[in-house]
Design an enzyme around this catalytic site. Structure first.
Site, PDB file in Angstrom:
ATOM      1  N   HIS A 216     -11.197 -90.165   8.785  1.00 50.58           N
ATOM      2  CA  HIS A 216     -12.190 -91.228   8.563  1.00 50.58           C
ATOM      3  C   HIS A 216     -13.586 -90.655   8.395  1.00 50.58           C
ATOM      4  O   HIS A 216     -14.580 -91.302   8.702  1.00 50.58           O
ATOM      5  CB  HIS A 216     -12.161 -92.256   9.698  1.00 50.58           C
ATOM      6  CG  HIS A 216     -10.900 -93.063   9.713  1.00 50.58           C
ATOM      7  ND1 HIS A 216     -10.600 -93.961  10.718  1.00 50.58           N
ATOM      8  CD2 HIS A 216      -9.853 -93.100   8.863  1.00 50.58           C
ATOM      9  CE1 HIS A 216      -9.415 -94.499  10.469  1.00 50.58           C
ATOM     10  NE2 HIS A 216      -8.954 -93.988   9.345  1.00 50.58           N
TER      11      HIS A 216
ATOM     12  N   TYR B 100      -4.303 -89.023  14.292  1.00 45.30           N
ATOM     13  CA  TYR B 100      -4.122 -88.747  12.867  1.00 45.30           C
ATOM     14  C   TYR B 100      -3.658 -87.308  12.633  1.00 45.30           C
ATOM     15  O   TYR B 100      -2.784 -87.047  11.803  1.00 45.30           O
ATOM     16  CB  TYR B 100      -5.417 -89.008  12.098  1.00 45.30           C
ATOM     17  CG  TYR B 100      -5.715 -90.469  11.853  1.00 45.30           C
ATOM     18  CD1 TYR B 100      -5.326 -91.080  10.671  1.00 45.30           C
ATOM     19  CD2 TYR B 100      -6.375 -91.231  12.798  1.00 45.30           C
ATOM     20  CE1 TYR B 100      -5.598 -92.424  10.440  1.00 45.30           C
ATOM     21  CE2 TYR B 100      -6.648 -92.569  12.580  1.00 45.30           C
ATOM     22  CZ  TYR B 100      -6.256 -93.162  11.401  1.00 45.30           C
ATOM     23  OH  TYR B 100      -6.522 -94.487  11.184  1.00 45.30           O
TER      24      TYR B 100
ATOM     25  N   ARG C 135     -10.007 -94.311  18.745  1.00 44.32           N
ATOM     26  CA  ARG C 135      -9.838 -95.662  19.283  1.00 44.32           C
ATOM     27  C   ARG C 135      -8.458 -95.871  19.909  1.00 44.32           C
ATOM     28  O   ARG C 135      -8.207 -96.902  20.542  1.00 44.32           O
ATOM     29  CB  ARG C 135     -10.106 -96.704  18.198  1.00 44.32           C
ATOM     30  CG  ARG C 135      -9.079 -96.771  17.087  1.00 44.32           C
ATOM     31  CD  ARG C 135      -9.528 -97.752  15.999  1.00 44.32           C
ATOM     32  NE  ARG C 135      -8.470 -98.039  15.045  1.00 44.32           N
ATOM     33  CZ  ARG C 135      -8.175 -97.288  13.987  1.00 44.32           C
ATOM     34  NH1 ARG C 135      -8.875 -96.182  13.763  1.00 44.32           N
ATOM     35  NH2 ARG C 135      -7.198 -97.632  13.166  1.00 44.32           N
TER      36      ARG C 135
END
Length: 816
Positions: A280, A289, A343
């Site tokens: 991101h 990720y 997150r």
């Protein structure tokens, strides 16, 4: 507040939904990496390969042959059967249904059909796995085929435009659908299979582009995820060109390797040479990720091995090196450090032990196809992680395929169990620092104009305001549940360890659709590493939505971490605090004793106290805290302490469509230590020392003898460890300390011993071209130096370091 970013920017949610509640059987978004080197074979020439590879894909989902009587497999089998049976009982098979499950209605909503496909995959896995109550059931197979028809006609077909979160359309739903088709392929009518692969081709035609935003090139884990989907679609459709497209997407053949997963990047998403992993654009995301990408690479390499589409990109070494360079430093006894989970820390069903277990599983999967020297080291790492974690045992966190790989390692006497790694790691490209000693580890979560302080969105990480403001994660081998035991659902989010905060009330963040990040405006975040053993780091705090400013520094030594703060100021009329510790004491059992300056303190919840001029404290089961004097110390407000029982709910911090937490209350006990800087402080400061694992007697002795001395805490922040011969400093501008002078802002560590002098220099603010460092002792010659380092020997030697363009990395030299 962060500005929500539309999902078309690539900031959709990473989903790692598990097949089984409490036992991850198959990750929903396993990513892939692999590379294409070669053309697409002719369909007729390679027709037999499809059946071979599809059987291999099915085995990757079910684990293949195993002994159901083995206790480890039996537990995983029971977990799979329990979850699948529960969803089977709730499955709506009526003719007039509007959804497959009542809690996922209407099925037309992206989050609902996405999760519906995930549940169908779980049912299909149970159907295809011997030993479950649904194994090889004709009724189950027929119901699954009917459910697929329903979702295709109602919700997920080429005629529908994308709406809501792109991820469900392009990754979540197609991955689960293709996995389900792999498992049911012998039962699926040809026309129905063609319809499903056509739907996936509509929303995930290739790994290279975002379908709802064709100009956006996929990167990192999203690209890897899509490569897996495209490969499975190609195998099911018996389309050689599509399988080749999947393989080629890993190396980004279409765009000449610009977004290849097998390269080191210098900006944006991907792996960096310093071990960082970013997704991101600005988020430290190794643990989610990055892990997904690693897992997918291993899966696709194994799936396509020995076929016409085998991954043969010579740069796969980047992935192999990442296991020890990127992942191993942030895994502690099988736990994935929260500082690199973004997150995902707010997800009740994906805590540090879950993501750690997933990463461990991915590493062992990759080992099956990696060169022997890599594979041998990885298996030893994994064996050590599994054996040391007795709190959340690995077999209870993963499914049958992962257990099979682990058992092969655990049962092999030729594979040693590696000890915990030690050393200091500065991940300058993602503003993270990890300091590891034999019994403990500390992770620092920093942020800057380059790396986000937090990411929130799609209802996730609602209280992540201060997680990137210097939060300190202390990992203790005797307390592996510190952050995984409902920490994020119950901790006071205004008092995270290591942070300096304005105590204003904050609104929830990330409540809307899409995800967004907050990047502060400070330049300085990072530091230098000396001999791979010692480290100094700094961060300028420019608080979000407040006038709060502070200069923060950390010095990591053999058995201690010294934290300094200076220039702390704010003007809004609110109290400012620096949090030394906020320890999760869990629930139940006797109160852990807190001692301050030799006096035991009450153990009851609700107790609080202020200690003026406290010198040291000790918490049983954690270690010691020392509060040293330093030049200019003005301890007007003192140390505060609080014992409290806190109740919260995972729903308070995550309301995501498929990751939302339970509203059921959970309670944990905490011991908090902090400095109260008062209302609107001006030039306030602090100093404290963490002594992880130290006894009360050792802490008292440390406070008395002061083996490490704070020599400056202002525009220069510096400590001296006399026994080790180490002087470590961060200069916020040109300055001098301990006879050491520097021409501009930067971090410097010097160690002098009988063998000579070691020097480490970095520019974590990335503002300078060169730094001149004058040493306070003579140097005769250079033993070794980076090519960016020039030395003028003599009685007052000067070392000139070309730091420009080095992106904050350490420059080193050895002198005599």
């Amino acid at each position: 507040m962060p500005t929500p970013v539309s999902d078309s920017t690539g900031q959709g949610p990473r989903r790692r939904t598990l097949l089984v509640a409490g036992a991850a059987a198959v990750a929903v978004s396993s990513a892939t990496g692999g590379t294409a080197w070669g053309g697409a074979p002719r369909d007729d020439a390679y027709d037999a390969s499809y059946d071979t590879l599809l059987a291999r894909a099915a085995e990757q989902l079910t684990g293949g042959a195993f002994d159901a009587a083995d206790p480890d497999f039996a537990a995983a089998l029971t977990a799979l059967d329990t979850q699948a049976s529960d969803w089977w009982r709730q499955l709506d098979r009526s003719t007039g249904r509007t959804a497959l499950w009542a809690d996922l209605s209407p099925a037309t909503e992206p989050g609902n059909f996405g999760q519906s496909y995930t549940r169908l995959r779980t049912l299909a896995t149970a159907w295809a796995t011997p030993g479950t109550s649904l194994s090889d059931s004709a009724e189950t197979a027929d119901a699954l085929l009917d459910a697929l028809r329903f979702l295709h006609s109602t919700a997920y077909h080429p005629g529908r435009p994308e709406s809501g979160n792109w991820w469900f359309w392009e990754i979540g739903a197609p991955r689960a659908l293709m996995d389900t088709c792999v498992l049911l392929r012998a039962r699926l009518p040809a026309d129905e299979l063609a319809a499903y692969t056509a739907a996936v081709a509509r929303f995930c035609p290739d790994p290279d582009r975002r379908t709802n935003s064709p100009s956006l090139a996929e990167t990192g884990a999203n690209r890897a995820d899509k490569a897996v989907i495209v490969a499975l679609r190609g195998l099911l459709a018996r389309d050689a060109a599509t399988v080749a497209l999947a393989r080629d997407g890993l190396s980004d053949i279409r765009d000449g390797g610009r977004n290849s997963l097998f390269q080191y990047v210098t900006s944006g998403d991907g792996f960096y040479e310093d071990g960082s992993f970013v997704q991101h654009g600005s988020v430290a995301y190794t643990g989610t990720y990055g892990s997904v990408l690693l897992g997918g690479v291993g899966q696709l390499i194994a799936l396509l091995a020995d076929s016409a589409w085998a991954v043969t990109d010579p740069k796969t070494s980047v992935l192999y090196e990442a296991v020890e360079r990127t992942f191993s430093p942030v895994v502690f006894d099988g736990l994935m450090m929260d500082a690199v989970r973004g997150r995902a820390i707010s997800r009740e069903r994906a805590r540090d032990h879950d993501d750690g277990a997933a990463t461990l599983s991915h590493i062992l999967k990759l080992a099956s196809g990696a060169p022997a020297p890599y594979a041998e080291r990885w298996r030893a790492l994994a064996k050590g992680w599994i054996r040391r974690n007795k709190v959340t045992p690995y077999p209870g966190l993963v499914g049958i395929p992962a257990i099979a790989r682990a058992k092969a390692v655990l049962d092999d006497p030729a594979v040693p169990a590696a000890d915990r790694i030690t050393g200091h790691h500065a991940f300058t490209s993602m503003d993270r620092v990890v300091h590891r000693r034999p019994g403990w580890a500390l992770a620092l979560s920093l942020s800057s104009k380059r790396i986000a302080a937090y990411e929130a969105g799609n209802g996730e990480n609602l209280h992540g305001w201060y997680t990137g403001d210097g939060m300190s994660y202390l990992y203790d081998g005797d307390d592996l549940g510190q952050f995984g035991d409902a920490f994020w659902a119950t901790v006071d989010p205004y008092r995270l360890p290591g942070t300096t905060v304005d105590t204003r009330a904050r609104d929830d963040i990330g409540t809307g659709g899409g995800t967004g990040t907050y990047r502060p405006k400070n330049a300085v975040a990072g530091g230098a590493v000396l001999e791979g053993r010692y480290g100094a780091s700094a961060m300028e705090l420019l608080a979000e939505g407040s006038t709060l400013r502070a200069r923060k520094a950390w010095f990591c030594l053999d058995n201690a971490v010294v934290a300094l703060g200076a220039g702390i100021g704010a003007s809004e009329g609110r109290t400012v605090e620096t949090v030394v510790e906020n320890r999760n004491l869990h629930l139940g059992g006797p109160a852990r004793r807190l001692t301050v300056d030799g006096r035991g303190q009450p153990g009851r919840d609700g107790w609080s106290a202020r200690f003026e001029r406290a010198r040291w404290a000790h918490l049983d089961g954690t270690g010691g805290y020392v509060f040293p004097d330093f030049p200019g110390r003005a301890d007007d407000h003192g140390l505060r302490a609080l014992r409290e029982e806190r109740t919260g709910a995972w729903r308070d911090i995550n309301t995501g469509a498929d990751t939302g937490g339970s509203a059921s209350p959970v309670t944990r006990r905490y011991l908090t230590l902090w400095f109260d800087h008062g209302v609107s402080p001006v030039d306030a400061s602090y100093a404290y020392v963490l002594l992880p694992g130290a006894s009360a007697a050792a802490t008292a002795a440390w406070a008395r003898t002061r083996p490490v001395r704070v020599v400056a805490n202002d525009v220069v922040q510096a400590v001296e460890a006399r026994r080790d011969g180490v002087l470590a400093a961060h200069f916020w501008g040109p300055g001098r300390v301990g006879g050491l002078s520097v021409s501009g802002p930067g971090t410097v560590l010097v160690r002098r011993s009988h063998r000579g002098v070691s020097l480490a220099v970095a520019d974590p603010g990335r503002t300078e071209t060169s730094l001149a460092v004058e040493l306070p002792f003579p140097v005769r010659k250079v033993v070794r130096a980076d090519d960016t380092v020039a030395v003028r020997p003599g009685r007052r030697p000067v070392v000139t370091v070309q730091v420009g363009g080095s992106r904050g990395r350490t420059h080193a030299a050895e002198l005599v």
